[in-house]
Design an enzyme around this catalytic site. Structure first.
Site: not given
Ligand code: AHR
Length: 654
Positions: A239, A371
């Site tokens: 994220c 995501e």
């Molecule tokens: O791995 C932690 C978080 O999980 C990542 O930042 C995201 O891509 C997912 O929601």
């Protein structure tokens, strides 16, 4: 007496074996007919600056807020010397990337200084050397700065000084040695005499970084990664790529060039979870894209950068770049490819060379978006792919299937990815251990002609306990091992997989479970780490069929299995998982190849307690053991321990 006892024992033994054989299953391994290659990228790493994984983690800088750019400019710093003897002023010189510095004015010639608390303290080791540096501009009068490493009570552990300042900004460096091992040490800088001094970029690194690099990484943490022999490393997330809003998204161009000119950014995990707030979590970008590429090269992993696709996190602001304004975002991808692979005469290739790496980094894959979900992602991705595929047909561009492991949004994105002809699709699943066990056949029915799968983020989420490391239970790791046999069995369609997240600072985490825990002095390999390592260091080169009664082993009698050939060593590698609370017998019947020698190597990871975990102070509660087992004929009988992962390496005739 003796012969009679021997006969009795032999009968008894056969009785047991025969009895067990009657119930046990036979895994028929067709070792002579490889089904698909195992991609060298199969097992890799997911790195994100979450849980203080970069600043306060693998990036070895010990000073927090070294350039006074945090929202609160003196966060992490404590003033020493009384107010009336001096002044501490934060000056903003309007310089775009590193605007603030500290002006210290000693009014009465008494000692005036600052103490930095580090990232939940500083880890220092007795006898080790530390590299101090600071940018200084002399106002008037002050000629030296005393530099001390102190323990939490103020006892001096090591000291040095820098001096000879001038009226121009200049970097000054000195070394100091710590007399003790402490996990909560601090750094004190003090001036004496009457006058004015301006300081910026106050920095302290261990001399012993990974490969002894300046601005380097914590050697113990990188070693853990290198030990896994990972096929790839995905970075910088997660994220963090998206940002809470577009303004704070990850922009790789701001992370390269001279460290002192890299603009600080808030870390999105600073505020994400109210119950795990981290107001002091920022990104100094001391670990930036150049350092990520170097890390990938050092550990023999293919670099896989993920870039923003014009969307901020949909769980947060959900801010979108309008479709007609995506050009700078697409240009970021094109420029990154030039930075990694371009000629040293090109703009970005030259920067790579100037930073010390004229050779290309040989980038082969780039992810677009993390995501994301919905039409807003697809609409943007289409615009990206049109330009990117045309300009860089040699690069694999990775698309995403969103944050959900299944359901309407997931199915929609997969359909769109197929239509867009995306070569690889990133899937994420953070689910219960039970879900993992139920999904070991997940990929058996995937379209063999469609995009390949990148299981880019996954972890079994078990119940939480008090210790930071407590969610990395043996139960979660065993469930992951079972699922991974399913990934391996489908190596024709699953080309890459990585557990997530990678690191957790025990004193400063936001998300758990994590693959590797650490504090300022120690590292902890979780059982999940050992599962990953057993798979990645025993990947093999070709998948072979391994069936019981014509079917893959996906939980019948609580057993799971997959098999590969390692052509480099001429071995059959079989991974077997027993999730039952009692030992299990498994026969292997070898077809198509002959056994060489009379011994095989077993690596076994097991523990009787599914709630057990490894932690600081007790890091090896669950750790693999190695054994040899005799071989004869082409049938092998394994007694798999209760609750275990067993990796067998069986030598084959060439
Ligand atoms: O791995 C932690 C978080 O999980 C990542 O930042 C995201 O891509 C997912 O929601």
């Amino acid at each position: 007496m003796k012969p009679r006892l021997s006969i009795f024992l032999i009968c008894l033994l056969f009785g047991i074996v025969a009895g067990a054989q009657a119930q046990s299953k036979t895994l028929v391994v067709k070792a002579g007919t490889p089904v698909a290659p195992i991609q060298p990228t199969m097992w890799g790493l997911f790195f994100e600056d979450i849980n203080f994984a970069a600043d306060g983690g693998i990036y070895a800088e010990l000073v927090k807020n070294r350039s006074f750019e945090f929202y609160k400019p003196l966060m992490g710093w404590e003033k020493t010397g009384e107010e009336y003897v001096g002044q501490f002023q934060i000056i903003n010189s309007q310089n775009e990337n590193n605007p603030r510095h500290l002006r210290l004015e000693s009014l009465q010639g008494k000692e005036l200084g600052l103490i930095n608390e580090g990232f939940r303290g500083m880890g220092v080791t007795a006898g080790e050397k530390y590299d101090f540096s600071v940018f200084v501009r002399q106002g008037m009068g002050i000629s030296t700065l005393k530099v001390e490493l102190i323990d939490s009570t103020g006892v001096v552990l090591g000291q040095t000084e820098v001096g000879g300042f001038s009226g121009d900004w200049k970097k000054y460096e000195a070394k100091l040695t710590s007399s003790a091992t402490q996990s909560k040490a601090k750094l004190r800088v003090t001036l004496s005499g009457k006058g004015v001094l301006e300081i910026d970029m106050v920095s302290l690194f261990p001399e012993n970084t990974w490969k002894n690099r300046k601005n380097g990484l914590r050697a113990d943490l990188v070693q853990k990664l290198a030990d896994m022999k990972p096929g790839f490393i995905r970075f910088p997330g997660g994220c963090i790529v998206e940002g809470h809003e577009l303004e704070t998204r990850y922009q790789w161009k701001k992370t390269v060039g001279n460290v002192e000119n890299r603009q600080l950014n808030i870390n999105r995990w600073n505020t994400e979870f109210p119950y795990r707030n981290a107001p002091d979590y920022f990104q100094s970008y001391g670990l930036g894209f150049f350092e990520y590429f170097l890390l990938a090269e050092d550990i023999g992993a293919e670099p896989l950068p993920i870039l923003n696709c014009g969307m901020a996190c949909q769980f947060n602001s959900c801010e979108l770049v309008s479709l007609d304004a995506l050009d700078p975002y697409i240009q970021d991808v094109l420029d990154l490819i030039e930075f990694a692979n371009g000629a040293t005469t090109s703009q970005w290739g030259k920067l790579r060379a100037d930073m010390g790496h004229p050779e290309p980094f040989n980038l082969k894959m780039v992810g677009v978006g993390n995501e994301q979900w919905g039409t807003q992602y697809v609409d943007r991705l289409k615009i990206f792919m049109k330009v990117l595929n045309e300009k860089h047909p040699e690069i694999i561009f990775v698309g995403g299937s969103g944050p959900f492991s299944d359901g309407k949004d997931f199915d929609y994105l997969w359909k769109e990815m197929r239509e867009l002809n995306v070569k690889m699709v990133d899937e994420h699943y953070y689910r219960s251990p039970e879900w993992f066990l139920q999904n070991t056949a997940r990929y058996d029915s995937y379209d063999r002609k469609g995009p390949k799968v990148f299981a880019g983020e996954y972890a079994a989420h078990d119940k939480e306990g008090k210790d930071s490391e407590s969610r990395n239970t043996w139960k979660s790791a065993l469930a992951e091992a079972a699922l991974m046999t399913g990934l391996e069995r489908n190596a024709d369609v699953v080309h890459m997989a990585s557990y997530a997240p990678l690191f957790g600072n025990v004193d400063a985490w936001q998300w758990r479970p994590d693959l590797i825990w650490f504090d300022n002095l120690n590292t902890v390999a979780t059982p999940n780490y050992y599962v990953q390592k057993l798979f990645s260091t025993n990947a093999g080169t070709e998948l072979v069929s391994a069936l019981v009664d014509g079917k893959p082993l996906t939980g019948q009698d609580s057993l799971y299995a997959s098999a590969t050939i390692d052509s480099e060593t001429s071995e059959l590698v079989v991974k077997m998982v027993n999730v039952a609370k009692k030992p299990a017998m498994l026969n292997i019947s070898l077809e198509g190849r002959k056994i060489a020698g009379n011994e095989m190597n077993l690596q076994i990871l097991t523990h009787a307690d599914l709630t057990a975990y490894n932690r600081v102070g007790k890091p090896e509660t669950i750790a693999p053991v190695e054994k040899k087992q005799k071989l004869s004929g082409k049938k092998m009988i394994f007694t798999l321990d209760a609750l275990s992962l067993t990796v067998a390496r069986i030598p084959l005739k060439k």
